[in-house]
Design an enzyme around this catalytic site. Sequence first.
Site, mmCIF file in Angstrom:
data_model
loop_
_atom_site.group_PDB
_atom_site.id
_atom_site.type_symbol
_atom_site.label_atom_id
_atom_site.label_comp_id
_atom_site.label_asym_id
_atom_site.label_seq_id
_atom_site.Cartn_x
_atom_site.Cartn_y
_atom_site.Cartn_z
ATOM 1 N N ASP A 417 0.826 -1.211 0.000
ATOM 2 C CA ASP A 417 0.000 0.000 0.000
ATOM 3 C C ASP A 417 0.862 1.264 0.000
ATOM 4 O OD1 ASP A 417 -2.295 1.533 0.087
ATOM 5 O OD2 ASP A 417 -3.029 0.725 1.979
ATOM 6 N N GLU A 472 -14.013 1.725 0.517
ATOM 7 C CA GLU A 472 -13.360 2.251 1.719
ATOM 8 C C GLU A 472 -13.638 3.739 1.904
ATOM 9 O OE1 GLU A 472 -9.193 1.467 0.958
ATOM 10 O OE2 GLU A 472 -8.865 3.540 0.340
#
Length: 675
Positions: A417, A472
Site C-alpha cells: 500500500d 473504503e
Amino acid sequence: RIEPMKKLLILPFLFACIFAVQAQRSYTLTSPNGHLATAITAGETLTYDIVRDGKTLMMPSPISLILSDGRKWGPAAHIQKALRATVDETVSAPFYRASEIRDRYNALTLRMRGGWSVEFRVYDDGVAYRFATTSKEPFEIMNEQAEYRFSEERPVTVPYVRDHAGNIDLQWRNSFENTYTETTLSRLDAGRLIFLPAIVHVADGVNICFTETDLNDYPGMYLWNGDGGQHLTARFAPYPKRVEQGGYNNLQMIVEEREPFIARIGKARSFPWRVAIVGTDTQIAASDLSFLLAAPSKLADTSWIKPGKVAWDWWNAWNISGVDFRAGINTETYKYYIDFAASKGIEYVILDEGWAVNLQADLMQVVPEIDLQQIVDYGKAKGVGIILWAGYWAFDRDMETVCKHYSEMGVKGFKVDFMDRDDQQMTDFNYRAAEMAAKYKLILDLHGTHKPAGLNRTWPNVLNFEGVHGLEQMKWSPATVDQVKYDVQIPFIRQVAGPMDYTQGAMRNASKQNYYPCDSEPMSQGTRCRQLALYVVLDSPLNMLCDSPTNYLREAECTEFIAAIPTVWDETRILGGRLGEYIVTARRKGSTWYVGGITDWTPRDVEIDLTPLGIDATVEATIFRDGANADRKASDYRRESIRIDTSKPLTVHLAPGGGFAMKLKPEKTGGMKKR
C-alpha cells in the site's frame, strides 16, 4: 518560353517538391472486421488518426519521443522498412474475466533510421501504438509527445487528480482515487491532471477510452488540456532526483526534487502501448485490450497461484461482538476471522495495517499482541491462507528478506500500500515486487497504486490493484460524494484497464437520504442487492468481504451467496448498460452463470436478454432482488428460487441505487448450447 536563369531557379524548387513528396509517406491500417482504421503519416511530423465506418473520430494527432541529446523520434522520420502482419490467436488467461481471449489484429511496424521504431495495431475495438529502440547505449527521455486532437467540442468523463488543484508539480504524488467529472474538452481544468483511463464521447453513442498498458520501468501517462482547445495532451512525472522517507506513518519515499527528464533508458526495449479503445458503452466495457497488449506471462508454473476471497478486517474496524475477548489487532481476533472464513469457504484472511510495529517501516517487527506463526498455523489447519498488509517502503527496503522469511513461515501473500506515485522509479518497484514475490510463491494485491496497465498478465501472481475510488471511501465521505453513480461508471472506464480492489460486500446499506459517513461502523450507499451484484459486475480475482464476520453471520443468506461466487471466470458478457446509468454483466464458471446488475439513483425496470448465454431454454435460478421497500430501507431484499425461460426476456426492477444478482444452473441433461 522560360529564360535560362529562371530555369535555374525553378529546378531547385522542383527538386525540393519531389524530395518533400518522397519524405512524407502514408499508410492505412484497418481492423480485421473492416470498421476501424487509422491513417499513419510520417513526414514533418509523425501522426495517426482514428476512423470508424468512414467517419473521422480523432483528427491526425502527433506522437514523438524527445531525447536528452536533442534527437526527436517522430519528426522527419526516415523509414527504412515497413512491416505488416496479421495475427489471430488465442491467449490463455487463467486469472482473468475469461479463461481464453481471442487476440486478433492487423499490425504495421515502421523501422526508422537511428535504431528506433513505432508499431501500430488495429483491433476491432481499438487502435494502439508503441515506440521501441534497439539501442543499448544509455540515454534519457526528456519528454514524450502524445496528443489526441478533435475537430470540435466533445463531452468527456475524466478522473482528475483529487488534491492540489492548481499545482501540477504536487499532483505527481496522488492515490489515483477520485470520482469522475463530466465536462467538455474546452472546459477541462488547466490546473489539474487527469489520470487514466479517461473517456471522450466522440459521436452517435461512440466513445474513445484512452489508457496505456505494458507499463514497466516507465512513468505513467496523464492527460491535460492547458489552453482550452479541442485536444488532450500527455504529461509525465519527471524522474525523481532526491527522495526522503516520510509520508503516511513513515511508510513512503517522498520525492523532494526531480530531474529535467522523465525516464532513464539503459537497454534495448519497447515502451508502453498508448491505447484508444473505440466503441459503444457496452463494447468498451467488454474490451480486453489492456490485457492483450501486455507482455506475456513470465511464469512457466502458475499452479501455486490461488485467486479467491478475503475476510478483511480494516473496513469494519475489527468490530466483532458476542465474544469473550477484546476485539482488535490481536491473535484471538484473527483466529475468529479464520474460523469465519473456514465456515464459509473463504480462501484468505488479511492482517491489515497494525500487525507490524508502527512508524518503523520494518516488517520484521511484529507487535506483541500478535503471534503471527500461531495465526498462520491455525489458518493452515483450517484451510485459510494469511495475507499481510505492507507499506510500500517497508516492503521495498529489504524485499527479498521479507519475502523469503514470510514465505517460509507459510504466509500466502502481501497487500502492498501507499505507493501513491507512478513515476519511473515507482512503476519499476511494482514490477520488481511482482518478480520477487513470484520467486517465493507469494501473491500480491497492489493497493495504493495506479491502474493495472498489463502487470496482471505479465506477472499473474499480482491478482488485484486499487487505483479506484472504492468502498473504503464510504468510511469518511460526505453524502455529497455520489458513490452510486461512480459504481455505474467504473465498469466502462477504470475496469477497462484491469481488475480492481474495490472491496465490496457491506451489510449495512443506506438509501440516498439515510447515508452518512461512519468510520467504525461504515455503510454503503445503495441497496443490499447492489452489494451482492458488485461481486459479479466488478473484476476482482482477489476479492474482499469488507464487512464484519459478526454482520455476515447475522446475514447468512447473503453471505453464503457471495462467498460462493467465483473470482475468476471462463467467460464474461456485458448484456446491457449505459455509462453512468446502469450495467448488466453475466459471467460463467464451468456451466454455471452468474448475472448481476446495478443502477444509479434512478429506479428502473431492466429487460435482460439471456439468449447470448447459450444455455437451455429453462433453467433453475436463484435471484436476489431489491425488496418492495428498498428505496427507504436499503437492506430490504427478496431471495427467490425460480425456473426461468431463457428464450424470453427477463425483467427485473431495480430500486434507486439498487441491483440484483442471479445464479443460473443449466439442467444436468441439457447442458450448454454451443455459442
